[in-house]
Design an enzyme around this catalytic site. Sequence first.
Site, PDB file in Angstrom:
ATOM      1  N   CYS A 119       0.848  -1.186   0.000  1.00  0.00           N
ATOM      2  CA  CYS A 119       0.000   0.000   0.000  1.00  0.00           C
ATOM      3  C   CYS A 119       0.888   1.243   0.000  1.00  0.00           C
ATOM      4  O   CYS A 119       1.949   1.260   0.634  1.00  0.00           O
ATOM      5  CB  CYS A 119      -0.875  -0.037   1.247  1.00  0.00           C
ATOM      6  SG  CYS A 119      -1.818   1.453   1.554  1.00  0.00           S
ATOM      7  N   HIS A 266      -8.583  -3.477   2.468  1.00  0.00           N
ATOM      8  CA  HIS A 266      -7.510  -2.705   3.112  1.00  0.00           C
ATOM      9  C   HIS A 266      -7.736  -1.206   2.937  1.00  0.00           C
ATOM     10  O   HIS A 266      -7.716  -0.444   3.918  1.00  0.00           O
ATOM     11  CB  HIS A 266      -6.159  -3.117   2.509  1.00  0.00           C
ATOM     12  CG  HIS A 266      -4.983  -2.357   3.052  1.00  0.00           C
ATOM     13  ND1 HIS A 266      -4.134  -2.891   4.002  1.00  0.00           N
ATOM     14  CD2 HIS A 266      -4.517  -1.105   2.787  1.00  0.00           C
ATOM     15  CE1 HIS A 266      -3.194  -1.984   4.292  1.00  0.00           C
ATOM     16  NE2 HIS A 266      -3.407  -0.896   3.564  1.00  0.00           N
ATOM     17  N   GLU A 267      -7.963  -0.776   1.710  1.00  0.00           N
ATOM     18  CA  GLU A 267      -8.075   0.670   1.450  1.00  0.00           C
ATOM     19  C   GLU A 267      -9.343   1.256   2.080  1.00  0.00           C
ATOM     20  O   GLU A 267      -9.337   2.410   2.521  1.00  0.00           O
ATOM     21  CB  GLU A 267      -8.013   0.952  -0.053  1.00  0.00           C
ATOM     22  CG  GLU A 267      -6.712   0.482  -0.733  1.00  0.00           C
ATOM     23  CD  GLU A 267      -5.427   1.054  -0.127  1.00  0.00           C
ATOM     24  OE1 GLU A 267      -5.462   2.154   0.461  1.00  0.00           O
ATOM     25  OE2 GLU A 267      -4.374   0.376  -0.226  1.00  0.00           O
ATOM     26  N   HIS A 270      -8.572   2.350   5.470  1.00  0.00           N
ATOM     27  CA  HIS A 270      -8.021   3.715   5.526  1.00  0.00           C
ATOM     28  C   HIS A 270      -9.132   4.757   5.397  1.00  0.00           C
ATOM     29  O   HIS A 270      -9.146   5.751   6.118  1.00  0.00           O
ATOM     30  CB  HIS A 270      -7.017   3.937   4.394  1.00  0.00           C
ATOM     31  CG  HIS A 270      -5.700   3.234   4.576  1.00  0.00           C
ATOM     32  ND1 HIS A 270      -5.028   3.205   5.780  1.00  0.00           N
ATOM     33  CD2 HIS A 270      -4.925   2.548   3.692  1.00  0.00           C
ATOM     34  CE1 HIS A 270      -3.897   2.531   5.623  1.00  0.00           C
ATOM     35  NE2 HIS A 270      -3.808   2.113   4.364  1.00  0.00           N
ATOM     36  N   HIS A 276      -1.966   1.577   9.450  1.00  0.00           N
ATOM     37  CA  HIS A 276      -1.448   0.219   9.283  1.00  0.00           C
ATOM     38  C   HIS A 276      -1.341  -0.516  10.611  1.00  0.00           C
ATOM     39  O   HIS A 276      -1.213   0.096  11.668  1.00  0.00           O
ATOM     40  CB  HIS A 276      -0.102   0.265   8.557  1.00  0.00           C
ATOM     41  CG  HIS A 276      -0.270   0.567   7.100  1.00  0.00           C
ATOM     42  ND1 HIS A 276       0.674   1.234   6.347  1.00  0.00           N
ATOM     43  CD2 HIS A 276      -1.311   0.302   6.258  1.00  0.00           C
ATOM     44  CE1 HIS A 276       0.222   1.349   5.101  1.00  0.00           C
ATOM     45  NE2 HIS A 276      -0.976   0.805   5.028  1.00  0.00           N
TER      46      HIS A 276
HETATM   47 ZN    ZN Z   1      -2.456   0.889   3.601  1.00  0.00          ZN
END
Ligand code: ZN
Length: 310
Positions: A119, A266-267, A270, A276
């Site tokens: 990432c 994952h994104e 965020h 993380h």
């Molecule tokens: Zn990330």
Amino acid sequence: MAMNKPFHLLTLIFILVLIIPISHSQKDLPDTQTPSPFSFIKDLQGCHKGNRSTKGLHNLKHYLHQFGYLNYRDQTHLDDDDFDNALESALKTYQKNYHVSPTGTLDASTVEKMTSPRCGVADIVEGINTMAPKNHHHRPGKSIHNVANFSFFPNRARWPPSKTHLTYRFHPNTPRGIIAPVNSAFQKWASATFFTFSHVGSNMQSDLAIGFFSRNHGDNAPFDGRGGTIAHAFAPTNGRFHYDADENWVIGAVQGGTDLETVAIHEIGHLLGLGHSRVPAAIMFPTIGPGQTKDLHQDDINGIRALYGR
Ligand code: ZN
Ligand code: ZN
């Protein structure tokens, strides 16, 4: 009869000469032959403090700078090839975050971690190491598996507590094939948290926006071609999540491919406010292994619950 053998051999060579270039031009080269933007790190393996004028070492400094590990008061040191104290210290922090022995030397296991696709969001944000081991609160009845290692963005950036429904749209250039895996990733978060999501048309206003971009795309975080950084997203309430269009995007665990849904989960983490995690099995761990798929982990769910206090 003695003439037959050389004749057959020559014919065979002639046929092979014809076939080989055709078969090469018809197939894409295997993935392993595309050099990753991080492959320069392999050439630096073994370097350590005290090395001077090591060709290409400044690229390692820029890598560690990009992900938040290395900052100089005098920026010119980022561009020299000297392995100084600051670089050793940055490398040790990186090694601790990625569960490699903190030798301060660029050894084989560190090279392996550093060259993994990852990432684009930094691991150290505004001086805060999001992957540092957290203080373990000892609560009776809580097992070691409930230790929190999730992290947040600076100032706990988050959506207003009343805003539990978020809309998302795709940029008009988005390939159709990514809509289903991204929808599925939003469903994963919806089923594990109090958030709900709905997909709106590309021309609508929305809280979140997803797109496919290549190289420079106007947000000061250029992508880097196949391999290297594969996606990134911004902290709340920015709402932007970008895939690197140059990756070999696939659905599911395919060797040489990167799973659209795993990266979306994952994104989206965020987008919701998670940084993380140091837990390799957590979706918020920064790197993705070849052909790997992942799902939400208890660490990720605990993170969102802690961030929003519920
Ligand atoms: Zn990330
Ligand atoms: Zn971007």
